[in-house]
Design a protein around this motif. Sequence first.
Motif, PDB file in Angstrom:
ATOM      1  N   VAL A  25      45.963  24.924 -67.084  1.00  0.00           N
ATOM      2  CA  VAL A  25      45.184  23.715 -66.805  1.00  0.00           C
ATOM      3  C   VAL A  25      44.049  24.083 -65.853  1.00  0.00           C
ATOM      4  O   VAL A  25      44.292  24.456 -64.703  1.00  0.00           O
ATOM      5  N   GLU A  26      42.818  23.981 -66.353  1.00  0.00           N
ATOM      6  CA  GLU A  26      41.653  24.272 -65.523  1.00  0.00           C
ATOM      7  C   GLU A  26      41.252  23.013 -64.765  1.00  0.00           C
ATOM      8  O   GLU A  26      41.039  21.965 -65.377  1.00  0.00           O
ATOM      9  N   VAL A 183      51.831  18.142 -66.921  1.00  0.00           N
ATOM     10  CA  VAL A 183      51.171  18.688 -68.111  1.00  0.00           C
ATOM     11  C   VAL A 183      51.382  17.758 -69.310  1.00  0.00           C
ATOM     12  O   VAL A 183      50.445  17.493 -70.068  1.00  0.00           O
ATOM     13  N   LEU A 186      49.099  14.791 -68.912  1.00  0.00           N
ATOM     14  CA  LEU A 186      47.717  15.145 -69.240  1.00  0.00           C
ATOM     15  C   LEU A 186      47.522  15.192 -70.757  1.00  0.00           C
ATOM     16  O   LEU A 186      46.503  14.734 -71.274  1.00  0.00           O
ATOM     17  N   ARG A 187      48.502  15.728 -71.466  1.00  0.00           N
ATOM     18  CA  ARG A 187      48.411  15.770 -72.941  1.00  0.00           C
ATOM     19  C   ARG A 187      48.398  14.356 -73.527  1.00  0.00           C
ATOM     20  O   ARG A 187      47.605  14.052 -74.414  1.00  0.00           O
ATOM     21  N   MET A 192      44.219  17.339 -72.377  1.00  0.00           N
ATOM     22  CA  MET A 192      44.511  18.690 -72.879  1.00  0.00           C
ATOM     23  C   MET A 192      44.830  18.607 -74.366  1.00  0.00           C
ATOM     24  O   MET A 192      45.305  17.591 -74.840  1.00  0.00           O
TER      25      MET A 192
END
Length: 193
Positions: A25-26, A183, A186-187, A192
């Motif tokens: 993850v940037e 994560v 975020l998806r 992402m």
Amino acid sequence: MATRNRIVLASASPRRLELLASAGVEVDVFPSAIPEEEMPGETPGDHVRRLARDKALFTAGRTEGRFFIGADTVVVCDGEIMGKPVDAVDAERMLKKLSGVPHEVITGYAIFDKERDDALCDAVTTRVFFKPLRDEEIAAYIATGCPFDKAGAYAIQGGAAHMVERIDGSYTNVVGLPLCEVVEALRRLGAMG
């Protein structure tokens, strides 16, 4: 990273940044500057969720981007919410209280989507079991300076690893960010692929 879908971490924690990077993850970093005070009658879970949301919103109002990640971690032992110790005496008090007893590490996280003007907020709890600590162990650990920017005065990923007998739950949560949950959130939000 394109500004349109830019992900911003509203935290100065190098541990949170490292965890996100380890998952690919940037993020850009723009720490929040909100007080981390407890509100009367607030449960530990409510406390960390509120602070995580406030941190994400604070940062979203001050920099460009679409997704803003806020987080807050506390240690709870015998009903006491332990944030970061104020000094060596406070760190010693916390570590002595944690010695030989289980406690909970609760991290609240929030992901604010500026485009939708909505935040996803949750909290994750991990139970941690410390071995009984000797006074000289506590003193040596405090002398490293490590306890002073950590909730509950310890870092499981660092010098305090030998103090932990076992954990029940997410290891990354104890480090400061429940990575699996963040994560996946975020998806779900489309941040992402």
